[in-house]
Motif scaffolding. Structure first.
Motif, short mmCIF file in Angstrom:
data_model
loop_
_atom_site.label_atom_id
_atom_site.label_comp_id
_atom_site.label_asym_id
_atom_site.label_seq_id
_atom_site.Cartn_x
_atom_site.Cartn_y
_atom_site.Cartn_z
N SER A 139 -47.62 -50.06 -36.28
CA SER A 139 -48.98 -49.71 -36.73
C SER A 139 -49.16 -49.88 -38.23
N HIS A 140 -48.09 -50.25 -38.93
CA HIS A 140 -48.16 -50.36 -40.39
C HIS A 140 -48.61 -51.78 -40.77
N PRO A 141 -49.66 -51.93 -41.53
CA PRO A 141 -50.18 -53.26 -41.84
C PRO A 141 -49.18 -54.15 -42.59
N GLU A 142 -48.31 -53.54 -43.37
CA GLU A 142 -47.35 -54.33 -44.14
C GLU A 142 -46.17 -54.82 -43.29
N PHE A 143 -45.85 -54.06 -42.23
CA PHE A 143 -44.62 -54.35 -41.47
C PHE A 143 -44.86 -54.81 -40.04
N SER A 144 -46.05 -54.59 -39.52
CA SER A 144 -46.30 -54.77 -38.09
C SER A 144 -45.89 -56.13 -37.56
N SER A 145 -46.37 -57.19 -38.22
CA SER A 145 -46.09 -58.53 -37.70
C SER A 145 -44.82 -59.14 -38.29
N TYR A 146 -44.26 -58.47 -39.30
CA TYR A 146 -43.10 -59.06 -39.97
C TYR A 146 -41.82 -58.81 -39.21
N PHE A 147 -41.65 -57.61 -38.65
CA PHE A 147 -40.36 -57.25 -38.08
C PHE A 147 -40.31 -57.47 -36.56
N CYS A 148 -39.15 -57.92 -36.13
CA CYS A 148 -38.75 -57.91 -34.72
C CYS A 148 -37.95 -56.63 -34.51
N ILE A 149 -38.31 -55.82 -33.52
CA ILE A 149 -37.75 -54.48 -33.40
C ILE A 149 -36.97 -54.33 -32.10
N GLY A 150 -35.77 -53.82 -32.23
CA GLY A 150 -34.96 -53.49 -31.06
C GLY A 150 -34.78 -52.00 -30.96
N VAL A 151 -34.41 -51.53 -29.76
CA VAL A 151 -34.13 -50.11 -29.52
C VAL A 151 -32.84 -50.00 -28.72
N ALA A 152 -32.31 -48.78 -28.69
CA ALA A 152 -31.11 -48.53 -27.89
C ALA A 152 -31.51 -48.36 -26.43
N GLY A 153 -30.57 -48.67 -25.53
CA GLY A 153 -30.82 -48.56 -24.11
C GLY A 153 -30.66 -47.12 -23.64
N HIS A 154 -31.78 -46.50 -23.26
CA HIS A 154 -31.79 -45.12 -22.77
C HIS A 154 -32.69 -45.06 -21.54
N PRO A 155 -32.59 -44.00 -20.74
CA PRO A 155 -33.48 -43.87 -19.58
C PRO A 155 -34.95 -43.80 -19.97
N ASP A 156 -35.25 -43.33 -21.16
CA ASP A 156 -36.63 -43.23 -21.63
C ASP A 156 -37.09 -44.58 -22.15
N HIS A 157 -37.87 -45.28 -21.32
CA HIS A 157 -38.25 -46.66 -21.67
C HIS A 157 -39.61 -46.75 -22.34
N LEU A 158 -40.22 -45.59 -22.70
CA LEU A 158 -41.50 -45.62 -23.38
C LEU A 158 -41.41 -46.34 -24.72
N LYS A 159 -40.19 -46.39 -25.27
CA LYS A 159 -40.00 -47.08 -26.54
C LYS A 159 -40.39 -48.54 -26.43
N VAL A 160 -40.18 -49.11 -25.26
CA VAL A 160 -40.56 -50.50 -25.04
C VAL A 160 -42.08 -50.64 -25.10
N ASP A 161 -42.79 -49.68 -24.47
CA ASP A 161 -44.25 -49.73 -24.49
C ASP A 161 -44.80 -49.62 -25.91
N ALA A 162 -44.03 -48.98 -26.79
CA ALA A 162 -44.49 -48.81 -28.16
C ALA A 162 -44.39 -50.09 -28.97
N GLY A 163 -43.76 -51.12 -28.41
CA GLY A 163 -43.72 -52.39 -29.12
C GLY A 163 -42.35 -52.94 -29.42
#
Length: 576
Positions: A139-163
């Motif tokens: 959601s940050h205008p300076e970083f939104s399109s610049y970064f490719c973001i990864g997350v750790a593998g957990h049962p809570d997959h809402l992180k994927v929906d967040a982008g």
């Protein structure tokens, strides 16, 4: 380049792979890690990742390492970023610093609780979960399109929906559990790339410590490594074989396109795994039919070798570890620090300090000390195996320490709280179940040393005794929380206190005590006292006691160089 774009463009007959590194704790370790990364880059990883200490406690070194790998070595780098202890503004600062260095890939993590805390408590209420970190970046205008973001593998997959763009799983050794998990993830419609987090077993103790701290489920056949735990080379070979077997099955039965290797800043095992999988084009391969398989399950199981014969895993194709012809520092650089690395390893090693104490144990388990006698009682309970850990050790007391238990008890009863030690050893077979290490065809040696906390008055007495009666046999280091350090060791002196001689190899020194490694550990040791104090409310008796200990005591390490004299150190210290 963004990792997700590189994955989309990847075109090879085998899956891609990435390597994870951490910033070493010493300048020499940092300098020696860089050529190691260069050598591993010749294996053509798709990217490498650099870890981030809780609360940014490795911020500068993490950014420096990531800048070098990204800008100087042209390796696309994934920078880990955690929420733990991240005060307001620190996330922006870290993201801006990464962007300025051309780093486009972030692994967003919540992070572990700060040392000694039972629960994770956010400093900045905006960042309580990795999900919050992902949402904020997107959601940050300076970083939104610049970064490719990864997350750790957990049962809570809402992180994927967040982008999130990709997932790297936590470390695991249970293939069945991972395969079941990834199928459930795909059934939920999550299609982004998933990379399993893989760590080849390096030593038995580091494996046990890791699985204990992370809560990783370990299959029964892996737990059965216990019979060969004292043969470091066999454990390392088994770790390679197990990793190869896991990856072959996972790539066969799932849709994963790549693997993430946690290297612990070591290189040989990862290289051997990739060569065995024939993913590097190297001619050195482990034969697939050499795996030990159970009658029906296809699982690998270790042998139960006799207690006097060479410990080995039957039928495993053991790759040699000796160096190329014309041995020298350059030729042995990939494996010179293969054997035990940790607090008392070689401070020049990139892997130095990889297994620092001890993370997330709640201080509640050690009671509510209000007097010095209470603390003495805690350390004595540990020596007597009435408790299995202390704030300074996550493991029960070793069998090796039991050889000198009477001496450690006497020092502790005196108020010298022992936190590290080893007995003298003069040419014991390396297969010995108590003090042995490394390949089985050799002999090991040790100088005795002991490390403890004591008062300044007692330190002065030790100094005087060394000067009057040490006769050149005794060296010591002492430091306090204020930054004072005294020693009778020359500024550039290095005390090798553990070494081994093995067939077909150069002498191996696995434990070296010198000023820089001692000071690095000193910082961590007094940090433990400070963290323990902060566990209690201000003005409480416990907090006052622990703050006093932090402020007034000295950490002391005493080494006796007569490794043939089993009682030399203890006679020197204990006799009046």
């Amino acid at each position: 380049m963004k990792l997700i774009e590189k994955i989309a463009c990847y075109n090879s007959s085998h899956p891609f792979y990435t390597f994870e590194f951490f910033p070493p704790r010493t300048d020499q370790g940092f300098e020696n890690l860089l050529p190691r990364i260069v050598r591993l880059s010749n294996l053509n990883p798709l990217a490498i990742s650099v870890t981030w200490g809780a609360g940014g406690n490795t911020k500068d070194s993490s950014l420096n390492l990531a800048e070098l790998t990204q800008s100087e070595y042209h390796l696309d780098t994934i920078l880990h970023l955690t929420c733990t202890n991240m005060e307001k503004g620190m996330v922006d600062d870290a993201l801006r610093a990464a962007k300025e260095r051309g780093i486009q890939n972030i692994l967003a993590l919540r992070g572990d609780p700060p040392r000694g805390k039972e629960e994770w408590i956010p400093i900045d209420p905006r960042f309580q979960h990795a999900l919050d970190l992902v949402t904020y970046i997107r959601s940050h205008p300076e970083f939104s399109s610049y970064f490719c973001i990864g997350v750790a593998g957990h049962p809570d997959h809402l992180k994927v929906d967040a982008g999130a763009d990709f997932i790297i799983t936590q470390l695991f050794y249970d293939e069945d559990q991972f395969i079941s998990w990834i199928r459930k993830v795909r059934e939920k419609g999550i299609t982004i790339p998933i990379m399993p987090g893989i760590m080849p077993i390096q030593t038995y103790q580091s494996f046990v410590r890791l699985t204990k701290l992370t809560g990783t489920k370990v299959p029964a056949e892996v737990i059965e490594l216990n019979p060969v735990q004292h043969d470091d080379q066999v454990i390392k070979n088994y770790g390679v074989e197990l990793t190869v077997k896991m990856i072959r099955r996972i790539t066969r039965e799932t849709d994963i396109a790549g693997v993430h290797f946690c290297t612990l800043n070591l290189e040989k095992s990862v290289q051997r795994v990739l060569e065995s999988l024939q993913w590097t084009g190297s001619s050195t391969q482990l034969a697939p039919n050499k795996l030990i398989e159970g009658p029906a399950s296809g699982t690998m199981t270790p042998t139960t070798a006799s207690n006097t014969a060479t410990l080995a895993l039957a039928n495993i194709n053991i790759l040699p570890t000796q160096t190329e012809a014309g041995s020298g520092e350059l030729n042995k650089a990939d494996s010179w620090d293969d054997f035990p690395n940790g607090r008392w390893g070689d401070f020049k090693s990139p892997a130095y300090g990889a297994q620092g104490p001890w993370g997330n144990n709640g201080f509640h388990q050690w009671g509510n000390p209000q007097t010095l006698d209470d603390l003495t009682a805690m350390f004595l309970k540990y020596l007597h195996s009435e408790i299995s850990t202390t704030p300074f050790s996550s493991d029960p007391i070793f069998e090796e320490s039991k050889l000198i238990l009477t001496h450690l008890q006497k020092l502790t009863e005196r108020g010298w709280w022992t936190v590290g030690s080893q007995p003298a050893v003069d040419g014991v077979e390396s297969s010995d179940p108590v003090v042995g290490w490394g390949p089985t065809n050799g002999y090991v040696f040790q100088k005795s040393f002991v490390e403890f906390f004591c008062s300044e008055k007692d330190l002065k007495a030790i100094e005087n005794k060394v000067g009057e009666k040490g006769e050149g046999w005794v060296h010591y280091y002492a430091a306090n929380s204020k930054g004072d350090c005294i020693s009778n060791v020359p500024e550039d002196g290095r005390n090798a206190v553990t070494w081994g001689v093995f067939s077909g190899q150069e002498l191996i020194q696995t434990t070296i005590i010198e000023r820089q490694s001692f000071l690095a550990w000193k910082e961590e040791a007094f940090g433990i006292w400070a963290d323990w104090a902060s566990f209690y409310r201000p003005d409480s008796p416990e907090r006052k006691l622990l703050e006093r200990v932090h402020d007034e005591l000295w950490l002391v390490s005493v080494i006796h160089h007569d490794f043939k004299g089993v009682e030399a150190l203890w006679t020197f210290l204990i006799d009046e």
